[in-house]
Scaffold this motif. Structure first.
Motif, PDB file in Angstrom:
ATOM      1  N   GLU A 144       0.713  -1.303  -0.060  1.00  0.00           N
ATOM      2  CA  GLU A 144       0.178   0.223   0.133  1.00  0.00           C
ATOM      3  C   GLU A 144       0.898   1.285  -0.065  1.00  0.00           C
ATOM      4  N   MET A 145       1.999   1.148   0.942  1.00  0.00           N
ATOM      5  CA  MET A 145       2.614   2.360   0.817  1.00  0.00           C
ATOM      6  C   MET A 145       3.539   2.650  -0.481  1.00  0.00           C
ATOM      7  N   THR A 146       3.818   1.331  -0.954  1.00  0.00           N
ATOM      8  CA  THR A 146       4.627   1.651  -2.281  1.00  0.00           C
ATOM      9  C   THR A 146       3.680   2.167  -3.442  1.00  0.00           C
ATOM     10  N   GLU A 147       2.526   1.862  -3.541  1.00  0.00           N
ATOM     11  CA  GLU A 147       1.495   2.144  -4.182  1.00  0.00           C
ATOM     12  C   GLU A 147       1.099   3.725  -4.456  1.00  0.00           C
ATOM     13  N   VAL A 148       1.164   4.185  -3.052  1.00  0.00           N
ATOM     14  CA  VAL A 148       0.719   5.453  -2.943  1.00  0.00           C
ATOM     15  C   VAL A 148       2.068   6.418  -3.306  1.00  0.00           C
ATOM     16  N   SER A 160      11.514   1.010  -2.106  1.00  0.00           N
ATOM     17  CA  SER A 160      12.621   1.185  -1.061  1.00  0.00           C
ATOM     18  C   SER A 160      12.245   2.014   0.128  1.00  0.00           C
ATOM     19  N   ILE A 161      11.515   3.212  -0.122  1.00  0.00           N
ATOM     20  CA  ILE A 161      11.039   3.996   0.923  1.00  0.00           C
ATOM     21  C   ILE A 161      10.108   3.038   1.824  1.00  0.00           C
ATOM     22  N   ALA A 162       9.082   2.267   1.281  1.00  0.00           N
ATOM     23  CA  ALA A 162       7.930   1.662   1.841  1.00  0.00           C
ATOM     24  C   ALA A 162       8.847   0.674   2.691  1.00  0.00           C
ATOM     25  N   LYS A 163       9.759  -0.042   2.109  1.00  0.00           N
ATOM     26  CA  LYS A 163      10.385  -1.294   2.969  1.00  0.00           C
ATOM     27  C   LYS A 163      11.239  -0.500   4.147  1.00  0.00           C
ATOM     28  N   ILE A 206       2.054  11.234   0.232  1.00  0.00           N
ATOM     29  CA  ILE A 206       1.078  10.824   1.601  1.00  0.00           C
ATOM     30  C   ILE A 206       0.070  11.767   1.790  1.00  0.00           C
ATOM     31  N   ARG A 207       0.574  13.236   1.540  1.00  0.00           N
ATOM     32  CA  ARG A 207      -0.432  14.182   1.844  1.00  0.00           C
ATOM     33  C   ARG A 207      -1.702  14.172   0.753  1.00  0.00           C
ATOM     34  N   ILE A 208      -1.372  14.109  -0.510  1.00  0.00           N
ATOM     35  CA  ILE A 208      -2.506  13.700  -1.401  1.00  0.00           C
ATOM     36  C   ILE A 208      -3.465  12.664  -1.029  1.00  0.00           C
ATOM     37  N   TYR A 209      -2.743  11.491  -0.660  1.00  0.00           N
ATOM     38  CA  TYR A 209      -3.673  10.306  -0.197  1.00  0.00           C
ATOM     39  C   TYR A 209      -4.460  10.475   0.683  1.00  0.00           C
ATOM     40  N   ILE A 210      -3.910  11.102   2.066  1.00  0.00           N
ATOM     41  CA  ILE A 210      -4.730  11.168   3.249  1.00  0.00           C
ATOM     42  C   ILE A 210      -5.772  12.224   2.972  1.00  0.00           C
ATOM     43  N   ASN A 211      -5.622  13.175   2.081  1.00  0.00           N
ATOM     44  CA  ASN A 211      -6.707  14.252   1.967  1.00  0.00           C
ATOM     45  C   ASN A 211      -7.476  13.770   0.734  1.00  0.00           C
ATOM     46  N   ALA A 212      -7.312  12.750   0.279  1.00  0.00           N
ATOM     47  CA  ALA A 212      -8.127  12.159  -1.096  1.00  0.00           C
ATOM     48  C   ALA A 212      -8.040  13.472  -2.308  1.00  0.00           C
ATOM     49  N   GLU A 213      -7.036  13.949  -2.202  1.00  0.00           N
ATOM     50  CA  GLU A 213      -7.043  15.383  -3.129  1.00  0.00           C
ATOM     51  C   GLU A 213      -7.270  15.202  -4.512  1.00  0.00           C
ATOM     52  N   LEU A 214      -6.990  14.281  -5.305  1.00  0.00           N
ATOM     53  CA  LEU A 214      -7.083  14.123  -6.650  1.00  0.00           C
ATOM     54  C   LEU A 214      -8.663  13.551  -6.792  1.00  0.00           C
ATOM     55  N   GLU A 215      -8.961  12.655  -5.946  1.00  0.00           N
ATOM     56  CA  GLU A 215     -10.498  12.115  -6.100  1.00  0.00           C
ATOM     57  C   GLU A 215     -11.454  13.400  -5.711  1.00  0.00           C
ATOM     58  N   ALA A 312     -18.803  12.580 -19.620  1.00  0.00           N
ATOM     59  CA  ALA A 312     -17.603  12.876 -18.603  1.00  0.00           C
ATOM     60  C   ALA A 312     -16.580  11.865 -18.786  1.00  0.00           C
ATOM     61  N   PRO A 313     -15.221  12.688 -19.043  1.00  0.00           N
ATOM     62  CA  PRO A 313     -14.057  11.946 -19.144  1.00  0.00           C
ATOM     63  C   PRO A 313     -13.974  11.025 -17.829  1.00  0.00           C
ATOM     64  N   ALA A 314     -13.049   9.983 -17.985  1.00  0.00           N
ATOM     65  CA  ALA A 314     -13.053   9.061 -16.788  1.00  0.00           C
ATOM     66  C   ALA A 314     -11.976   9.716 -15.867  1.00  0.00           C
ATOM     67  N   ALA A 315     -11.968   9.353 -14.599  1.00  0.00           N
ATOM     68  CA  ALA A 315     -11.113   9.973 -13.611  1.00  0.00           C
ATOM     69  C   ALA A 315      -9.752   9.394 -13.934  1.00  0.00           C
ATOM     70  N   THR A 316      -8.579   9.871 -13.724  1.00  0.00           N
ATOM     71  CA  THR A 316      -7.402   9.332 -14.106  1.00  0.00           C
ATOM     72  C   THR A 316      -6.701   8.728 -12.703  1.00  0.00           C
ATOM     73  N   HIS A 317      -7.182   9.027 -11.752  1.00  0.00           N
ATOM     74  CA  HIS A 317      -6.549   8.433 -10.630  1.00  0.00           C
ATOM     75  C   HIS A 317      -7.544   7.849  -9.573  1.00  0.00           C
ATOM     76  N   ARG A 318      -7.331   6.970  -8.773  1.00  0.00           N
ATOM     77  CA  ARG A 318      -8.233   6.372  -7.928  1.00  0.00           C
ATOM     78  C   ARG A 318      -7.544   6.233  -6.781  1.00  0.00           C
ATOM     79  N   ARG A 319      -8.241   6.352  -5.632  1.00  0.00           N
ATOM     80  CA  ARG A 319      -7.917   6.084  -4.257  1.00  0.00           C
ATOM     81  C   ARG A 319      -7.829   4.505  -3.744  1.00  0.00           C
ATOM     82  N   SER A 320      -6.834   3.456  -4.292  1.00  0.00           N
ATOM     83  CA  SER A 320      -7.211   2.153  -4.351  1.00  0.00           C
ATOM     84  C   SER A 320      -6.276   1.593  -3.066  1.00  0.00           C
ATOM     85  N   ALA A 321      -5.229   2.411  -2.611  1.00  0.00           N
ATOM     86  CA  ALA A 321      -4.443   1.630  -1.519  1.00  0.00           C
ATOM     87  C   ALA A 321      -5.048   1.640  -0.307  1.00  0.00           C
TER      88      ALA A 321
END
Length: 321
Positions: A144-148, A160-163, A206-215, A312-321
């Motif tokens: 999950e960390m790697t993906e985000v 490497s960072i996630a590990k 991590i900030r983008i993920y925590i705040n669901a910014e792209l969604e 509507a164009p499809a969203a380009t990102h999703r919060r999957s992790a």
């Protein structure tokens, strides 16, 4: 004692000019921050004009409510800009989105947004709601960390960072401060970009993920098509490539007719947006405010075409992790 942190509004004049303010119109500043754009909009509105402002941050909302107490034209909503969808259809003449983190948020160690100041690893735009960055890092899997970090930070050393974060958790317990996370990342990143701290991309991700910014951005862009009146202006200021790509694809996607493949002989409906401009900060602005250097402003006009959800164009990102 209340904390005070200075903030320079990026592309202030350019954004307000792009909105083409009508004195009696209704405008939305969906990211109030410290109110730089809002005050400039109000200066161009007549006594009959109206301004609705949104912000998640309680400190920003406090500033906005103080402004509203002095100016009856202002309505304040303590919500993220995804809540734009709750506004009446075709009710606004212009909508401004100034994305990213404000200087007061970055400069306040207690908010945990910056690796330059040691503080609690929070990163929430609204620290009263949802898990903090530290909470998530305490339980997230390596995958999950790697993906985000890879997807939202565009970091090639994500694995490497996630590990490294996982090793730290096993050896010394959860990561709780910004300095601890920055140190872990610095040890895991093998090569550094000139002039950029190795933790930059990881903190962004991590900030983008925590705040669901792209969604939330995708939801706000979709809502703009309903909220704006024909001829209304959509102005978006982005600060990193993920945001700007999403805004660009959205505007481009709605700026051209989309044919129905099931009915090739039927004339496609007209475009819902007309693209206007792409603007970068001037050299003088970047010199005065280095945080403006990555800003990109895009503007478009809502056409008179009816809204068709199927286009509507499809969203380009999703919060999957």
């Amino acid at each position: 004692m209340q904390r005070t942190h200075s903030h320079r509004t990026v592309l202030l004049n350019e954004a307000v000019e792009a909105l083409q303010i009508q004195p009696d119109g209704h405008y939305i500043d969906a990211t109030f921050g410290r109110g730089g754009h809002s005050r400039a909009i109000l200066a161009r509105l007549s006594p009959r004009g109206r301004l609705t402002v949104f912000d998640k941050d309680p400190e920003a909302v406090a500033v906005a409510r103080a402004l509203a107490a002095q100016d009856a034209r202002v309505t304040v909503r303590h919500e993220g800009f995804a809540a734009l969808a709750a506004l009446p259809p075709a009710s606004a003449d212009g909508l401004l989105l100034d994305l990213g983190v404000s200087s007061p948020q970055l400069d306040d160690p207690a908010r945990g947004f910056s690796f330059r100041h040691d503080g609690p690893l929070d990163m929430r735009m609204d620290p009263t709601r949802g898990p903090s960055a530290a909470d998530w890092l305490a339980t997230a899997t390596v995958a999950e960390m790697t993906e985000v970090i890879r997807d939202y930070g565009e970091e090639r050393f994500a694995a490497s960072i996630a590990k490294a974060i996982d090793r730290r958790r096993q050896e010394r317990g959860p990561v709780r401060t910004t300095a601890e996370l920055a140190e872990i990342v610095a040890g895991a990143v093998k090569t550094r970009e000139p002039g950029k701290d190795p933790a930059t991309r990881t903190f962004q991700a991590i900030r983008i993920y925590i705040n669901a910014e792209l969604e939330e951005l995708q939801q706000a862009l979709n809502a703009a098509l309903d909220v704006l009146r024909p001829g209304g202006r959509l102005v978006v200021i982005s600060f990193h490539s993920l945001e700007d790509r999403m805004v660009k694809r959205f505007m481009v996607g709605y700026a051209r007719p989309v044919a129905d493949r099931r009915a090739p002989m039927v004339e496609p409906p007209p475009a819902l947006l007309a693209q206007l401009s792409r603007t970068m900060p001037s050299a003088d602005e970047v010199a005065a405010n280095p945080r403006a250097r990555s800003a990109v402003m895009r503007a478009a006009t809502r056409t008179a075409a009816p809204r068709t959800a199927a286009l509507a164009p499809a969203a380009t990102h999703r919060r999957s992790a």
